[in-house]
Structure formats: structure tokens, C-alpha cells
Write a protein that holds these residues in place. Structure first.
Motif, PDB file in Angstrom:
ATOM      1  N   ALA A 137      -1.223  13.181  -0.375  1.00  0.00           N
ATOM      2  CA  ALA A 137       0.164  12.711  -0.291  1.00  0.00           C
ATOM      3  C   ALA A 137       0.996  13.699   0.528  1.00  0.00           C
ATOM      4  O   ALA A 137       1.797  13.295   1.380  1.00  0.00           O
ATOM      5  CB  ALA A 137       0.753  12.535  -1.681  1.00  0.00           C
ATOM      6  N   LEU A 138       0.772  14.994   0.312  1.00  0.00           N
ATOM      7  CA  LEU A 138       1.491  16.008   1.107  1.00  0.00           C
ATOM      8  C   LEU A 138       1.123  15.897   2.580  1.00  0.00           C
ATOM      9  O   LEU A 138       1.968  16.050   3.463  1.00  0.00           O
ATOM     10  CB  LEU A 138       1.168  17.415   0.596  1.00  0.00           C
ATOM     11  N   PHE A 139      -0.157  15.610   2.840  1.00  0.00           N
ATOM     12  CA  PHE A 139      -0.580  15.435   4.239  1.00  0.00           C
ATOM     13  C   PHE A 139       0.166  14.261   4.876  1.00  0.00           C
ATOM     14  O   PHE A 139       0.711  14.380   5.974  1.00  0.00           O
ATOM     15  CB  PHE A 139      -2.092  15.207   4.319  1.00  0.00           C
ATOM     16  N   PHE A 140       0.231  13.122   4.169  1.00  0.00           N
ATOM     17  CA  PHE A 140       0.863  11.941   4.760  1.00  0.00           C
ATOM     18  C   PHE A 140       2.352  12.177   4.988  1.00  0.00           C
ATOM     19  O   PHE A 140       2.903  11.780   6.011  1.00  0.00           O
ATOM     20  CB  PHE A 140       0.646  10.707   3.875  1.00  0.00           C
ATOM     21  N   ILE A 141       3.010  12.853   4.025  1.00  0.00           N
ATOM     22  CA  ILE A 141       4.454  13.044   4.199  1.00  0.00           C
ATOM     23  C   ILE A 141       4.717  14.055   5.319  1.00  0.00           C
ATOM     24  O   ILE A 141       5.630  13.874   6.127  1.00  0.00           O
ATOM     25  CB  ILE A 141       5.146  13.438   2.862  1.00  0.00           C
ATOM     26  N   PRO A 158       0.845  -1.196   0.000  1.00  0.00           N
ATOM     27  CA  PRO A 158       0.000   0.000   0.000  1.00  0.00           C
ATOM     28  C   PRO A 158       0.878   1.243   0.000  1.00  0.00           C
ATOM     29  O   PRO A 158       2.014   1.216   0.470  1.00  0.00           O
ATOM     30  CB  PRO A 158      -0.786  -0.094   1.295  1.00  0.00           C
ATOM     31  N   VAL A 159       0.337   2.334  -0.504  1.00  0.00           N
ATOM     32  CA  VAL A 159       1.161   3.515  -0.738  1.00  0.00           C
ATOM     33  C   VAL A 159       1.283   4.394   0.517  1.00  0.00           C
ATOM     34  O   VAL A 159       2.317   5.021   0.745  1.00  0.00           O
ATOM     35  CB  VAL A 159       0.609   4.275  -1.969  1.00  0.00           C
ATOM     36  N   VAL A 160       0.235   4.387   1.353  1.00  0.00           N
ATOM     37  CA  VAL A 160       0.238   5.305   2.504  1.00  0.00           C
ATOM     38  C   VAL A 160       1.430   5.094   3.454  1.00  0.00           C
ATOM     39  O   VAL A 160       2.103   6.058   3.820  1.00  0.00           O
ATOM     40  CB  VAL A 160      -1.120   5.239   3.256  1.00  0.00           C
ATOM     41  N   PRO A 161       1.756   3.836   3.846  1.00  0.00           N
ATOM     42  CA  PRO A 161       2.902   3.685   4.758  1.00  0.00           C
ATOM     43  C   PRO A 161       4.203   4.188   4.137  1.00  0.00           C
ATOM     44  O   PRO A 161       5.063   4.702   4.849  1.00  0.00           O
ATOM     45  CB  PRO A 161       2.968   2.179   5.017  1.00  0.00           C
ATOM     46  N   ALA A 211       6.646   6.838   5.657  1.00  0.00           N
ATOM     47  CA  ALA A 211       8.055   6.507   5.858  1.00  0.00           C
ATOM     48  C   ALA A 211       8.959   7.559   5.219  1.00  0.00           C
ATOM     49  O   ALA A 211       9.969   7.948   5.806  1.00  0.00           O
ATOM     50  CB  ALA A 211       8.355   5.122   5.295  1.00  0.00           C
ATOM     51  N   SER A 212       8.570   8.055   4.018  1.00  0.00           N
ATOM     52  CA  SER A 212       9.394   9.098   3.393  1.00  0.00           C
ATOM     53  C   SER A 212       9.414  10.335   4.269  1.00  0.00           C
ATOM     54  O   SER A 212      10.448  11.001   4.397  1.00  0.00           O
ATOM     55  CB  SER A 212       8.882   9.494   2.009  1.00  0.00           C
ATOM     56  N   GLY A 213       8.279  10.654   4.879  1.00  0.00           N
ATOM     57  CA  GLY A 213       8.219  11.803   5.780  1.00  0.00           C
ATOM     58  C   GLY A 213       9.124  11.602   6.980  1.00  0.00           C
ATOM     59  O   GLY A 213       9.860  12.505   7.384  1.00  0.00           O
ATOM     60  N   VAL A 214       9.083  10.375   7.541  1.00  0.00           N
ATOM     61  CA  VAL A 214       9.929  10.077   8.700  1.00  0.00           C
ATOM     62  C   VAL A 214      11.393  10.231   8.307  1.00  0.00           C
ATOM     63  O   VAL A 214      12.194  10.842   9.024  1.00  0.00           O
ATOM     64  CB  VAL A 214       9.658   8.644   9.223  1.00  0.00           C
ATOM     65  N   PHE A 265       2.782  14.524   7.854  1.00  0.00           N
ATOM     66  CA  PHE A 265       2.508  13.757   9.080  1.00  0.00           C
ATOM     67  C   PHE A 265       3.746  12.954   9.450  1.00  0.00           C
ATOM     68  O   PHE A 265       4.159  12.909  10.606  1.00  0.00           O
ATOM     69  CB  PHE A 265       1.306  12.818   8.866  1.00  0.00           C
ATOM     70  N   GLY A 266       4.362  12.329   8.436  1.00  0.00           N
ATOM     71  CA  GLY A 266       5.569  11.528   8.667  1.00  0.00           C
ATOM     72  C   GLY A 266       6.688  12.338   9.302  1.00  0.00           C
ATOM     73  O   GLY A 266       7.379  11.852  10.193  1.00  0.00           O
ATOM     74  N   THR A 267       6.844  13.596   8.869  1.00  0.00           N
ATOM     75  CA  THR A 267       7.920  14.402   9.454  1.00  0.00           C
ATOM     76  C   THR A 267       7.662  14.699  10.928  1.00  0.00           C
ATOM     77  O   THR A 267       8.584  15.026  11.661  1.00  0.00           O
ATOM     78  CB  THR A 267       8.100  15.755   8.722  1.00  0.00           C
ATOM     79  N   ARG A 268       6.407  14.593  11.361  1.00  0.00           N
ATOM     80  CA  ARG A 268       6.131  14.838  12.783  1.00  0.00           C
ATOM     81  C   ARG A 268       6.250  13.568  13.624  1.00  0.00           C
ATOM     82  O   ARG A 268       6.189  13.622  14.838  1.00  0.00           O
ATOM     83  CB  ARG A 268       4.730  15.442  12.951  1.00  0.00           C
ATOM     84  N   VAL A 269       6.378  12.414  12.929  1.00  0.00           N
ATOM     85  CA  VAL A 269       6.637  11.174  13.663  1.00  0.00           C
ATOM     86  C   VAL A 269       8.101  11.207  14.058  1.00  0.00           C
ATOM     87  O   VAL A 269       8.975  11.242  13.205  1.00  0.00           O
ATOM     88  CB  VAL A 269       6.360   9.939  12.784  1.00  0.00           C
TER      89      VAL A 269
END
Lengths: 396, 162
Positions: free
Chosen positions: A269-273, A28-31, A35-38, A275-279
């Protein structure tokens, strides 16, 4: 200006690569977005603009949820799926609340955690159904019926939270509380009325005179309802969901969904990435135990809940295990809830990091569990039978 | 005979045909248009049969419904009358057990072709020549009627009873 441009180019480029990787890895694409954001989190601080466009992404995501949500299909849904869905809910929803409460979280924070643990990613599940050739199998009907039930739950949940969050934050004692409650409930009631009874004026307002005018008027409508929701103390996400509900009742449903799809792709996609940077994996050490517990509980309660749901509609134990394993994938809705929760939760709950880890793990384990469901079922059932066999011999 | 139509949200529409004691025939039309057919036995095990494009499914539907349209190609009607498609389950003692499709010489001896092998829950369309046949397999055999009959005669009786 150049830095803004460059940051967008970088983020969207990374997201594009992540989307390609998801295709190659059949994941799936969301994780992968998260992960890219993290991964980028250490050296990129997303600008205000990224956050804003990300919240547009959430609005579009919930708009399409509202769009797809139809009260009539719900009324036609066979009662057995309501029963199956309720059983699954009873098992897998309260567990998050109890866990939050045991961790010393407030009731509102715990309520968010319950939703995060419970919500299955219907997008991932229906994609897996198609990809693994499960569409013709009898248990698939039950799995997708439960997905519809979950959509119903999230809709009610969002509305209830929408009313509760401003109430919890209300100032000015009992009077302020009452005012917030009436204002929020009034807003929801007006939109639900629009969705229910006033298809024609809405359709007349939005009707496509040209492609341009339709796109612009539609986006303006979604954002107008979202901002009205904010003005009434609700979140923009709920506003967008209700706007979707309103448009979904008209004949413009398909067209609206097609028109907004590219916006949703980019902004979500911008939201998910972001979000990832805040993880923050730096503080994962503090919450690792809780994260592992969350993943285990999520996996176990969904599998058991799905098993009971499967049995309740008359599936064999074998197929019921498959139903359970198919409810494991988590995704977009848990993330949306975590982002909403972050606005009210205390930072020490680390709700974004916990949810990031939870969704990342289960959105990878979930499709694997679904793909290997038959083999896992064989394993469980043979062991169970072997344990049962001596007992049966002794009674014989 | 009963048929049911149910919604598969996010996937498509499912049509179920009760085969009276022989399980069910399930046909799912995906949102994107193609069809998937499967047979589901009484225990709920689904054996996938075939995947059809929207056009192929429409053709199959016309054939099964024996609809004759004015522009219908007469050769098609002819084909329908002369060609047979049969499901043959191999019992213990079938001479085919243990042989590969190439070794079996099915085509040379009977003229019929094996277009799919169904083994348990697995189905193998267009089976490769080196696929080893096992007793208990169900072979989907295509040919002229007499060829398919010859196939059944040659390969489903154990050597002892022949």
C-alpha cells in the motif's frame, strides 16, 4: 522524528480510508491507493523511508507471485490454455512495444511499455469472478487459464528484463557486457536450481521452530536474496520473485504466504501511494493524447485478444466476448513494471504518469466491463447480426 | 457418465458432471469453502442453482450418495423417501402464466412450495409472493411426493387438455 511518525500516520490513515472506500464503492483497491497518492502529491514529499518500505512492498508482492507460481501446475495446464494465452499475448503484447517505438522511445523503454499494457491484474479478475458469481460459467475456466499464462509470461519477462537492464547499462565495452550478462544469468540459474532441486535444505533452513523465528528467518531470506540480486546487477524485485519460487517448492508455501500477508498489505500500500505521488497530473496535458491512446489500445487489444483466445478453445462468440472483456482490468504488475522502468527510462517518457493513468482508468473500467459483459455482448452481437442479416437475405 | 475436475486458479476447484444431452452440472468449491452449483446448457449458458456452505454441501453429498452412517438420524432417511424436489417448466397455456405467486394459491391448492424460479439465465431463490410467474419459467417445487405430483397435474396442463 515527529515528522516521520506523522507522515506514516497520515499515509497509512489515508490508505485505510481508501481501502474502506473501495469496499463501499465495490472497486479494486489499487487505483484508490494510487489516486490518494496523486491527491497528496502536491503537498507531501514521501521520505526516503517511505520509498524504502515501498520497495519492500514490491519485494513481498513479487515474492508471493513466485510463491504461487508452480511449475507443476503449469505442466498440467491443458494445452488449449497455452494456445489461448499465446493468442492473447500475440495481440496485446507487441502493441505497447510498437507504440513506444513510434513515440521514439528506446527499445528497453518500449519493452517495459509492452509489459505494462499487457499484464492483467489477476487479483482483480479473480475477485470479480467470485463477486459477480461467475465461477460456474464455462468461460471462467479460460479466463483464469489465461491469467496463469500471463503469470508465466511476467515471470519470464522479469527474468529477461533483469538480465537486459544491467546489460544495457553495462560499462567497459564488450567485456563489461559479457560480465554483466554472465553474472545476472548465473544468479538466476542458481536460484532456479535451488527452487527445482534443493527443497530439503531450504526447508530445513526455514522450518518453523517458533512463530517468531519463522517470520524473522523468512523475511531475512527474502531480503538476502533481494540484496544478492542487487549485487548481481538485477533488481530486488526479481530477487524476491526467485526467493518466492524457492520457498514455493517447499512444504512451507501456505505458511509463508500467511505469515507475510500483513507485511505485504502495509508495504505494498505504501508503494502504491508513493507511486501515486510521482504521478504528476500537472504534466498530464503533454501526455494526455498518448494516455488516451494507451487506454483505448489496451482496452481494444485485450478484448480482441481475449475474443480470439475464447474462440480458439471453442467458446461461442457470445462467451468469447465475455472472455475478452474480462481481460481488461489492469493493476499491480503494470505499476511494478513502471516503477522498475522509471529507474532506467528518460524522464521525458513520463512512463509513471502514463502508467498511473492507464492502470487507474482500466482498473475501474475493467470490472465494469466484466460486470456488464452480458449486456455489452448482447449489444455487440445484435448489431452484428443486424448488419449481417441483409447480406444473408440477398444470398438466400 | 463422465465427471471432470479442473483447477480455477485463485478461485477454487470446479467439478463438471456431463448430463448426457442435457448440458452439464457444474459445482465449484471456492477456496474459502462454500460451493456454487449451476446448470450449463449446450450453448454454454449457465443458470446458477444454489449456493451451499461447506457443511450443507457435505450433507447433500451424503444424501445423494445414500451413505448410511451409524449415527445417521433415521428421520433423515425417512425425509429422503417422502420428500420430493422437482423442476417444472411451465408450457404455454399453463394457468399460472401472468399470476403472482400469492394469487396462484399454489400452496393452498397443492400443499407444495415454490422454492426457486429459474427464468432464462436468471434464477430467483426464495421468490417473493408478488413475483409474477410467466410461461416458460422453471419452478423448483418442494413438497411431499403426492403434493408435488398434484402440482404438476394442476398447473402444467393447459385448461383445454385437462
Amino acid at each position: 522524528m515527529e515528522t516521520t511518525f506523522f507522515q506514516f500516520a497520515l499515509l497509512l490513515g489515508v490508505l485505510g480510508v481508501a481501502a474502506l472506500a473501495s469496499l463501499a464503492l465495490r472497486m479494486p483497491v489499487v487505483p484508490l491507493y494510487i489516486a490518494s497518492g496523486v491527491a497528496l502529491g502536491g503537498w507531501i514529499e514521501p521520505s526516503e523511508l517511505v520509498h524504502f518500505l515501498g520497495s519492500l512492498g514490491v519485494a513481498f508482492l513479487l515474492f508471493s507471485l513466485g510463491l504461487e507460481f508452480s511449475v507443476t501446475s503449469l505442466a498440467q495446464a491443458p494445452g488449449r490454455f497455452l494456445r489461448a494465452g499465446s493468442l492473447d499475448w500475440l495481440l496485446s503484447f507487441p502493441i505497447g512495444f510498437v507504440l513506444g517505438w513510434l513515440l521514439g522511445w528506446s527499445w528497453l523503454e518500449s519493452l517495459f511499455l509492452a509489459g505494462i499494457v499487457y499484464m492483467t491484474s489477476s487479483a482483480v479478475v479473480s475477485k470479480c469472478v467470485v463477486e459477480f458469481g461467475r465461477a460456474t460459467r464455462p468461460e471462467t475456466e479460460t479466463i483464469l487459464g489465461i491469467m496463469v499464462f500471463e503469470d508465466l509470461v511476467i515471470a519470464g519477462f522479469l527474468v529477461i528484463l533483469g538480465v537486459l537492464v544491467p546489460v544495457a547499462g553495462a560499462v567497459g565495452g564488450a567485456q563489461g557486457l559479457l560480465f554483466s550478462l554472465v553474472r545476472a544469468a548465473g544468479f538466476v540459474a542458481v536460484l532456479v536450481m535451488l527452487a527445482w532441486r534443493f527443497h530439503e535444505p531450504v526447508e530445513a533452513l526455514l522450518r518453523a521452530r517458533s512463530e517468531e523465528s519463522f517470520t524473522l528467518v523468512l523475511v531475512a531470506f527474502v531480503l538476502l536474496v533481494a540484496s544478492a540480486a542487487l549485487a548481481c546487477g538485477l533488481s530486488e524485485a526479481i530477487g524476491a520473485f526467485l526467493a518466492g519460487l524457492v520457498v514455493g517448492g517447499t512444504g512451507l508455501k501456505e505458511k509463508a504466504s500467511r505469515t507475510l500477508a500483513p507485511f505485504q498489505t502495509v508495504f505494498a500500500a505504501l508503494f502504491f501511494i508513493s507511486f501515486g505521488t510521482r504521478v504528476n497530473l500537472g504534466n498530464l496535458g503533454d501526455v494526455a493524447g498518448v494516455a488516451v491512446l494507451l487506454v483505448l489500445l489496451g482496452f481494444a487489444t485485450k478484448t480482441c485478444g481475449g475474443f480470439l483466445a475464447g474462440r480458439s478453445v471453442g467458446h461461442s462468440p457470445r462467451l468469447s466476448v465475455v472472455v475478452g472483456l474480462s481481460l481488461v482490468p489492469k493493476g499491480e504488475f503494470s505499476i511494478v513494471l513502471a516503477a522498475m522502468a522509471a529507474a532506467i527510462a528518460r524522464p521525458e517518457t513520463r512512463i509513471e504518469t502514463l502508467t498511473g493513468v492507464y492502470v487507474f482508468t482500466l482498473s475501474i473500467l475493467g470490472p465494469l466491463a466484466m460486470r456488464e459483459a452480458d449486456r455489452i455482448t448482447d449489444l455487440i452481437l445484435t448489431r452484428w447480426r443486424r448488419q449481417r442479416a441483409p447480406e444473408e437475405d440477398s444470398t438466400a | 457418465m463422465t465427471t471432470r475436475k479442473t483447477d480455477l486458479p485463485g478461485v477454487g476447484t470446479k467439478h463438471t458432471l456431463d448430463l448426457e444431452g442435457n448440458g452439464e452440472l457444474v459445482a465449484v468449491q471456492h477456496r474459502v469453502g462454500h460451493w456454487e452449483l449451476a446448470r450449463v446448457d449446450a450453448e454454454g449458458n449457465a443458470a446458477p442453482l444454489v449456493r451451499l456452505s461447506a457443511d450443507e454441501a457435505a450433507d447433500l453429498g451424503r444424501i445423494l450418495a445414500r451413505e448410511e452412517s451409524p449415527e445417521e438420524d433415521p428421520r433423515r432417511e425417512m425425509l429422503f423417501r417422502t420428500v420430493a424436489l422437482e423442476w417444472v417448466t411451465l408450457d404455454e397455456g399453463s394457468p399460472l402464466g401472468g399470476q403472482t405467486l400469492a394469487e396462484s394459491g399454489i400452496r393452498a391448492r397443492t400443499g407444495a412450495s415454490v422454492i426457486a424460479v429459474v427464468r432464462g439465465e436468471e434464477s430467483i431463490p426464495n421468490p417473493p409472493p408478488d413475483l409474477q410467474i410467466e410461461t416458460g419459467d422453471t419452478l423448483v417445487v418442494l413438497g411431499r411426493r403426492e403434493q408435488v405430483e398434484r402440482f404438476i397435474e394442476t398447473f402444467t396442463r393447459s385448461p383445454g387438455s385437462a
